[in-house]
Design an enzyme around this catalytic site. Structure first.
Site, PDB file in Angstrom:
ATOM      1  N   ASP A 292      44.988  42.765  37.655  1.00  0.00           N
ATOM      2  CA  ASP A 292      44.080  42.853  38.780  1.00  0.00           C
ATOM      3  C   ASP A 292      42.932  43.769  38.350  1.00  0.00           C
ATOM      4  OD1 ASP A 292      43.129  43.010  41.576  1.00  0.00           O
ATOM      5  OD2 ASP A 292      43.962  45.026  41.512  1.00  0.00           O
TER       6      ASP A 292
ATOM      7  N   ASP B  58      40.183  45.628  40.916  1.00  0.00           N
ATOM      8  CA  ASP B  58      39.937  46.738  41.832  1.00  0.00           C
ATOM      9  C   ASP B  58      41.224  47.508  42.125  1.00  0.00           C
ATOM     10  OD1 ASP B  58      37.107  46.196  42.325  1.00  0.00           O
ATOM     11  OD2 ASP B  58      37.823  44.397  43.351  1.00  0.00           O
TER      12      ASP B  58
ATOM     13  N   ASP C 218      47.877  46.506  41.816  1.00  0.00           N
ATOM     14  CA  ASP C 218      48.199  47.572  42.767  1.00  0.00           C
ATOM     15  C   ASP C 218      48.533  47.058  44.156  1.00  0.00           C
ATOM     16  OD1 ASP C 218      45.457  46.809  43.219  1.00  0.00           O
ATOM     17  OD2 ASP C 218      45.187  48.655  44.361  1.00  0.00           O
TER      18      ASP C 218
END
EC number: 3.1.3.-
Length: 246
Positions: free
Chosen positions: A40, A42, A187
């Site tokens: 991922d 961001d 996250d």
């Protein structure tokens, strides 16, 4: 492409209370082959700077935000939510989201440990890709600013986007690698771990602040194979649990 199913005799997940890592205990001497890592962006490769709660409130309004948040314990999927809106209302929502994302681009910082982890993967000739719900423009700026390139690198222009597994399956197909030879690192439990699990890949949850616990995994039905509080701990996980064979 069919999803990979873990053998019960292969992995059993246990939480080590003294560690930030949810480790996979191997019940045989065999290690799984790992040929690719998909990240991922961001909050994973970049330091989280976007105030998502403020963005959701602005898009949805305070009352609707509170209602949806109460109904969605694992988080709000704002992109999915606005898909049912009228074109005019959608356009206004995307403009708000774009403003917040631009603020994130202006403050873009690479996550500590990201460069070192990518250098380690390069040394092992392990492929690395990227999947984000941000736009391609943000990916391009990330590549240009930090000189760390991921390929393929898919933004939300690729449909359907996370948590649908299709972006990850697309990367596996482009690499000519099976999903069970890949680990998804992110996250977000509801986006990244769901995407990885749906594709049949291994998953690693980056949880710097201790946001997620066993209750979140039980409620969502999503149990990451590994959980770390920093990117710097992923190299040890990969070396300990996998045969790194390109």
């Amino acid at each position: 492409m069919t999803s990979f199913l873990f053998s019960r005799s292969f992995l059993s997940l246990t939480l080590r209370p003294s560690s930030s890592i949810l480790m996979a205990n191997l019940t045989t001497n065999a290690k799984a082959r790992l040929r690719g890592v998909v990240f991922d962006m961001d909050g994973t490769l970049t330091v989280p700077v976007i105030d998502f709660a403020a963005m959701y409130r602005t898009v949805l309004g305070e009352d609707e935000y509170k209602r949806i948040k109460a109904e969605s314990p694992t988080g709000i999927d704002i992109l999915h939510h606005i898909e049912s809106w009228s074109p005019d209302k959608q356009q206004k929502a995307y403009e708000i989201i774009a403003d917040y994302e631009q603020q994130g681009i202006d403050k873009l910082q690479i996550m500590p440990g990201a460069v070192e982890l990518c250098s380690f993967l390069d040394s092992k000739k392990i492929k690395r890709g990227l999947i984000t719900r941000n736009v391609k423009k943000a990916i391009d700026i990330f590549h240009q600013r930090f000189g760390v390139i991921f390929s393929p690198a898919l933004g939300r222009e690729f449909r359907p986007y996370k948590p649908n597994p299709d972006p990850l399956l697309h990367i596996c197909s482009a690499w000519d690698i099976q999903p069970n030879e890949v680990i998804m690192v992110g996250d977000s439990l509801k986006d990244d771990i769901a995407c990885g699990k749906g594709a049949g890949a291994f998953t690693c949850l980056l949880d710097e602040t201790g946001r997620y616990g066993p209750d979140d995994f039980s409620v969502s039905g999503l149990h990451p194979d590994f959980k770390v509080d920093s990117l710097s701990k992923i190299q040890n996980i990969l070396e300990t649990n996998f045969d790194l064979i390109p």
